[in-house]
Design a protein around this motif. Structure first.
Motif, PDB file in Angstrom:
ATOM      1  N   ASP A   1      93.382  37.071  61.059  1.00 52.68           N
ATOM      2  CA  ASP A   1      94.207  38.277  61.066  1.00 52.68           C
ATOM      3  C   ASP A   1      95.682  37.889  61.031  1.00 52.68           C
ATOM      4  O   ASP A   1      96.036  36.709  61.093  1.00 52.68           O
TER       5      ASP A   1
ATOM      6  N   THR B   1      95.058  45.322  48.392  1.00 52.99           N
ATOM      7  CA  THR B   1      93.806  46.060  48.260  1.00 52.99           C
ATOM      8  C   THR B   1      93.113  46.318  49.590  1.00 52.99           C
ATOM      9  O   THR B   1      92.297  47.216  49.685  1.00 52.99           O
ATOM     10  N   ASN B   2      93.405  45.535  50.593  1.00 47.36           N
ATOM     11  CA  ASN B   2      92.737  45.695  51.882  1.00 47.36           C
ATOM     12  C   ASN B   2      93.743  46.032  52.970  1.00 47.36           C
ATOM     13  O   ASN B   2      94.426  45.147  53.468  1.00 47.36           O
ATOM     14  N   PRO B   3      93.829  47.313  53.343  1.00 47.34           N
ATOM     15  CA  PRO B   3      94.756  47.648  54.422  1.00 47.34           C
ATOM     16  C   PRO B   3      94.304  46.988  55.722  1.00 47.34           C
ATOM     17  O   PRO B   3      93.104  46.912  55.999  1.00 47.34           O
ATOM     18  N   PRO B   4      95.246  46.459  56.499  1.00 44.22           N
ATOM     19  CA  PRO B   4      94.868  45.803  57.751  1.00 44.22           C
ATOM     20  C   PRO B   4      94.375  46.815  58.767  1.00 44.22           C
ATOM     21  O   PRO B   4      94.783  47.971  58.750  1.00 44.22           O
ATOM     22  N   SER B   5      93.483  46.365  59.644  1.00 44.34           N
ATOM     23  CA  SER B   5      93.046  47.268  60.703  1.00 44.34           C
ATOM     24  C   SER B   5      94.136  47.318  61.766  1.00 44.34           C
ATOM     25  O   SER B   5      94.875  46.355  61.969  1.00 44.34           O
TER      26      SER B   5
ATOM     27  N   ALA C   1     100.218  46.423  55.192  1.00 46.76           N
ATOM     28  CA  ALA C   1      99.345  45.751  54.233  1.00 46.76           C
ATOM     29  C   ALA C   1     100.091  44.637  53.502  1.00 46.76           C
ATOM     30  O   ALA C   1      99.547  43.549  53.287  1.00 46.76           O
TER      31      ALA C   1
ATOM     32  N   THR D   1     100.614  41.651  55.876  1.00 42.79           N
ATOM     33  CA  THR D   1      99.350  40.922  56.042  1.00 42.79           C
ATOM     34  C   THR D   1      99.040  40.094  54.805  1.00 42.79           C
ATOM     35  O   THR D   1      98.712  38.907  54.896  1.00 42.79           O
ATOM     36  N   ARG D   2      99.150  40.717  53.627  1.00 37.25           N
ATOM     37  CA  ARG D   2      98.867  39.977  52.394  1.00 37.25           C
ATOM     38  C   ARG D   2      99.854  38.832  52.206  1.00 37.25           C
ATOM     39  O   ARG D   2      99.472  37.707  51.874  1.00 37.25           O
TER      40      ARG D   2
END
Length: 119
Positions: free
Chosen positions: A2, A38-42, A88, A91-92
């Motif tokens: 994460d 493409t993947n939003p962080p939780s 996002a 994170t990316r």
């Protein structure tokens, strides 16, 4: 992994002690890509900090860059979308920086700036 783990790794590699500086680098690294993350962080893995701490004196610039990227992707420019995209992108970008085998120290970040500007 994460975003917190990415930042711990980057702190160790670069000797940059603060997450806000690394998050700025991560945001810029991600915004250099033409696509949206493409993947939003939780939300349970987010690093919490105020906008002022994150952005420092460059707040207007970072917000404008984020808005422009979202606009280019055809996204709604409301605050909820922008905050989600900010997280996002950080994170990316942090994942990209950790995955970059040349990212060994603070000078590596400086070299990255030159490479991204040359694109």
């Amino acid at each position: 992994m994460d975003v917190r783990e990415y930042l711990i790794t980057l702190k160790r590699r670069t000797n940059i002690p603060t997450s806000n500086v690394l998050c700025r680098w991560a945001l810029c690294r991600s915004l250099a890509e033409s696509s949206a993350p493409t993947n939003p962080p939780s939300s349970d893995t987010a690093v919490e900090m105020t906008w002022k701490v994150f952005s420092g004196s460059g707040g207007d610039l970072y917000w404008w860059l984020l808005k422009m990227h979202c606009f280019q992707q055809g996204m709604v420019l409301d605050e909820a979308t922008l905050v989600e995209q900010l997280r996002a992108h950080i994170t990316r970008g942090a994942a990209y920086l950790v995955g970059d085998v040349t990212m060994r120290d603070a000078q590596s970040l400086a070299r990255l700036t030159h490479e991204l500007v040359s694109l």
